[in-house]
Design a protein around this motif. Structure first.
Motif: not given
Length: 285
Positions: A36-51
Motif C-alpha cells: 500500500h501507499d500511505l496518504i496523509y491528508i489535512n484540511v487547508i483554507d483553499e486549493g489542492i496541494e500535493i507532495e
C-alpha cells in the motif's frame, strides 16, 4: 489524517471485446493485496496541494488524487481545500492500480474530513467518473469484475495466498497494451471458473485458471515479464502471472519458504521486489 491505499492484482483478466465507444469489455478476478501507499491528508483554507516522496509522481491536475479532490470540491460545494502527502510504495506502470488506489483513498478521507456521510456505493460512483479501477479500490474486496471495471460482484470467501511481486524497471502503458492487443489471436478463458474455485476454497482451481489476455502485447514491450514468470515457476511458485497491463509479475504460493527463497533470488536483480499477500479485510460495508 492518515489512510492506506491498497494495491491490487488481477488473478485473471480476459479482454472480451472492443466496444463501439473505444473501450474494452473485460472480465476479471481482482484481489486487494497488503502492499500500500500511505496518504496523509489535512484540511487547508483553499486549493489542492500535493507532495510526494516520489520524484516521478505528478503533483498537479494530472494526478488522480488532484482530480478526485477537485471533483468533490465542486460536487459538494466544499469551501476549504486539502493538502495531501503521498508516500509511494506502489510502483507506477506496474498493473497494480497505484494511482486508482490513491484516488480511492482520497475520496474516503475527504468523505470523513468533510462529514459528507457518503455510502460506499456513492463513493464508488464518484470514483468511476475519474477512473475505472477506483470503484474496486473503494471497497478493497476480492471481486469478479465486468464491463470496463465498474461492475463488481464480491466474493465473500477469503482467499489465502502469499505473493512475490517483481517489476522490471521498464513499465507498460495501459493504453499501449490495449491498442497493440490483437483480439483475433486471443484464447479466452472463463473467469467464472476461478470465481468458483475461490468460493469453494479450491486452491488448485485458482492456480489452473490464472490468465491474462494482456500478457502477450506487454511481453513484446517488456520481454523480462516472460523471463520472470519462467524463473518463478522454476523456484517452486505454484503459478506466476503479470498483473493488469504490467509490467509487474506476481508469483503465488502458500509456502513461506518458497516466498522467501524467491525474494532472495530476485531482490538484487530487478527494480522492484516485494513480499505481499492477498488482503482479506473484515470490512463493514
Amino acid at each position: 489524517m492518515k489512510i492506506r491505499a491498497y494495491a491490487k492484482v488481477n488473478l485473471a483478466l480476459d479482454v472480451v471485446r472492443k466496444r463501439e465507444d473505444g473501450y474494452h469489455d473485460l472480465e476479471m478476478i481482482m484481489a486487494p493485496i497488503t502492499l500500500h501507499d500511505l496518504i496523509y491528508i489535512n484540511v487547508i483554507d483553499e486549493g489542492i496541494e500535493i507532495e510526494s516522496n516520489s520524484k516521478i509522481v505528478p503533483t498537479d491536475q494530472r494526478n488522480i488524487m488532484y482530480k478526485v479532490a477537485k471533483l468533490m470540491q465542486e460536487r459538494y460545494g466544499l469551501k476549504k481545500g486539502v493538502k495531501i502527502f503521498v508516500y509511494k510504495h506502489i510502483p507506477t506502470q506496474a498493473g497494480l492500480a497505484g494511482g486508482s488506489a490513491d484516488g480511492a483513498a482520497v475520496i474516503k478521507a475527504m468523505n470523513k474530513l468533510f462529514h459528507l456521510n457518503l455510502s460506499y456505493e456513492e463513493m464508488a460512483a464518484l470514483g468511476k467518473e475519474i477512473g475505472a479501477d477506483i470503484p474496486f479500490c473503494i471497497y478493497e474486496k476480492t471481486a469478479f469484475v465486468e464491463g470496463v471495471g465498474e461492475k463488481l460482484h464480491f466474493i465473500e470467501e477469503p482467499f489465502e495466498a502469499y505473493l512475490l511481486l517483481v517489476k522490471p524497471k521498464k513499465g507498460v502503458s495501459t493504453k499501449k497494451a490495449f491498442t497493440t492487443l490483437d483480439l483475433s489471436k486471443v484464447i479466452h478463458q472463463d473467469c467464472r471458473a476461478m470465481k468458483k474455485g475461490i468460493e469453494e476454497k479450491d486452491y488448485q482451481t485458482v492456480i489452473d485458471n490464472l490468465q491474462n489476455t494482456l500478457e502477450l502485447p506487454s511481453i513484446k514491450m517488456v520481454p523480462q515479464i516472460k523471463e520472470i514468470k519462467k524463473e518463478m515457476k522454476e523456484l517452486g511458485f505454484d503459478g506466476a502471472l503479470m498483473s493488469g497491463s504490467g509490467s509487474c509479475v506476481f508469483g503465488i504460493t502458500r509456502d513461506q519458504e518458497i516466498l522467501n527463497k524467491g525474494y532472495e533470488f530476485f531482490r538484487k536483480r530487478y527494480f522492484f521486489v516485494r513480499k505481499s499477500k492477498i488482503l482479506n479485510k473484515e470490512e463493514n460495508l
